[in-house]
Design an enzyme around this catalytic site. Structure first.
Site, short mmCIF file in Angstrom:
data_model
loop_
_atom_site.label_atom_id
_atom_site.label_comp_id
_atom_site.label_asym_id
_atom_site.label_seq_id
_atom_site.Cartn_x
_atom_site.Cartn_y
_atom_site.Cartn_z
CD GLU A 70 7.91 -2.75 -7.86
OE1 GLU A 70 8.70 -2.69 -6.92
OE2 GLU A 70 7.89 -3.73 -8.77
CD GLU A 95 -15.65 23.50 2.31
OE1 GLU A 95 -16.34 22.66 3.12
OE2 GLU A 95 -16.27 24.80 2.12
CG ASP A 147 -7.12 13.24 0.27
OD1 ASP A 147 -7.76 14.42 -0.49
OD2 ASP A 147 -7.80 12.72 0.75
CD GLU A 166 12.54 -3.13 -7.57
OE1 GLU A 166 11.81 -3.77 -7.55
OE2 GLU A 166 14.04 -3.36 -7.43
#
Length: 458
Positions: free
Chosen positions: A335, A214, A40, A333
């Site tokens: 990450e 939907e 999402d 970083e």
């Protein structure tokens, strides 16, 4: 966690049903995140970066088992920094379960995260609002109760040019309400948008749902035209869209954005313009163990047709091209990742994030690193409660040219940090960098950040 179940598989990843020719995992950039399952996508452009807000499918899920939301950011659309989970179900004392699809918008120097959760008191889905002073949080409950509640899901928020904000949401219906400038209250009543076949297409085989709409609406405005991009039909879903000359319609169905594909029976759109390009975010089931309940977010770059219509977009493993380069001569970083194999991220003791749980042969790819005339040394902040290991600096692939090797010692703890450095040679021009972690058996060390030095530090 994710890599415990699939260590070693990512290196040989085959992304099924995404393209006719599948490149090796070492060169793929979709899905965006490989360390956990994400779903999402909700992108936000803010101060020269894209902040990507996602849900988090738990490992081995057989339902939409989701307990927290996560955030990632990028300045170049390929190297994404993991900021962890700044909001979870526990943020909302009144929420029972279901940390499902939401969206973040910026206003008044704050960031508002609209999410659907199950209300503990009523058992129905309700819309909550988290608020923060930073795009990466932490977020707190802005109200202490739902902003709106009618049992339906998937909020999206749009702020028009005149400052009027709208909240839209719904499955099986589609609703909107006009938000006040405080973004946590609204004026007027909750209004249902008529789901007509001219507005949202014709569904066949389901008399109770005559239109294609939907769930998962994503509403925005571009060049004076309002767009409503949504998950269509079920199941499996595709992505369709409608347009209008006003924020509440009437809507006109325009066709398919992304056909049904991608090993997940759901999909969810997010659309932005950034650095002169247009980008479409979605999810699929492309990672090992992936599927309808273990999804992964991906992105494609696209160009609108001259009349403003959206072209048909197909999932790829290559993803979006890089917008710019990465500067290795400033602190990066650990990450920050374009692709990874075997690694995990975790919350560090200082409140930031670090990369950890590294086994021999795990690696991180960082794309488009601009070394210029050449780097001469490399430094990294590391910690190890074990015997340490080595960071191999490889160019072009996990087994590419070795530009340097840094030895990581035992430091006495996984959050007991020290800085190591080593000489570098041959790192010139703009190259893909691989940090390959080697050593003995078991977990080797953690890495917090890294940085190069050189003759042409930018």
């Amino acid at each position: 966690m994710f890599r415990r179940s699939f260590a070693g598989l990512l290196c040989a990843l085959a992304l099924v049903a995404l393209s006719a020719v599948t490149p090796s995992a070492a060169h793929a950039d979709n899905p965006i995140v490989q360390t956990v399952y994400t779903a999402d996508p909700a992108p936000l452009v803010y101060n020269g970066r894209v902040y990507l807000y996602t849900g988090h499918d738990e490992d081995n899920s057989t339902w939409f088992t989701m307990k927290e939301w996560r955030v990632y950011s990028s300045s170049d659309m390929v190297n994404w920094t993991d900021h962890g989970s700044p909001m979870s179900l526990t943020t909302f004392s009144w929420a029972k379960s279901d940390a499902w699809a939401g969206q973040v918008v910026a206003r008044n120097g704050k960031f508002y995260w609209y999410v659907p959760v199950t209300n503990r008191a009523t058992g129905r889905m309700a819309i909550g609002v988290g608020v923060a002073t930073s795009p990466t949080g932490p977020f707190t409950d802005a109200l202490g109760h739902p902003l709106a509640e009618n049992g339906e899901i998937d909020p999206t928020v749009f702020i028009d040019d005149n400052g009027q904000a709208y909240l839209y949401w719904g499955n099986p219906n589609l609703w909107y309400v006009r938000l006040n400038t405080d973004m946590i209250s609204y004026s007027g009543s909750v209004t249902q948008i008529p789901l007509t076949t001219s507005g949202f297409g014709t569904r066949t085989g389901d008399a109770s749902r005559p239109t294609l709409y939907e769930e998962g609406p994503w509403v925005y405005k571009r060049n004076g035209l309002y767009y409503n991009v949504f998950a269509a039909k079920c199941c499996s879903e595709f992505i369709g869209y409608s347009t209008a000359t006003g924020p509440t319609g009437p809507w006109t169905y325009r066709g398919t954005v992304m056909p049904t594909q991608g090993s997940s029976f759901t999909n969810h759109p997010g659309v932005i313009d950034f650095n002169g390009g247009s980008y479409f975010f979605y999810h699929n089931g492309a990672l090992p163990g992936g599927g309808g309940f273990t999804r992964s977010v991906a992105v494609e770059k696209f160009t609108y047709n001259s009349d403003g219509t959206i072209p048909t977009i197909t999932m790829t493993t290559g993803g979006a091209p890089q917008s710019g380069t990465l500067n290795p001569y400033v602190r990066q970083e650990a990450e920050t990742i374009a692709w990874s194999s075997g690694v995990e991220t975790e919350r560090a003791a200082d409140g930031g994030m670090n990369v950890g749980y590294l086994d021999n042969g795990d690696y991180i790819k960082v794309k488009g690193v601009a070394f210029g005339t050449g780097a001469t040394s490399f430094s990294a902040r590391v910690a190890s409660a074990a015997s340490g290991g080595r960071i191999e600096l490889r160019l072009g692939s996990p087994t590419g040219t070795l530009a340097g090797t840094c030895t990581v010692p035992a430091t006495g703890g996984w959050q007991t940090w020290t800085t190591v450095s080593c000489p570098v040679s041959g790192a010139t021009g703009t190259r893909d960098l691989y940090l390959r972690f080697t050593g003995g058996s078991g977990y080797l060390f953690n890495i917090d950040w890294w940085q190069f030095a050189g003759t042409s530090m930018r």
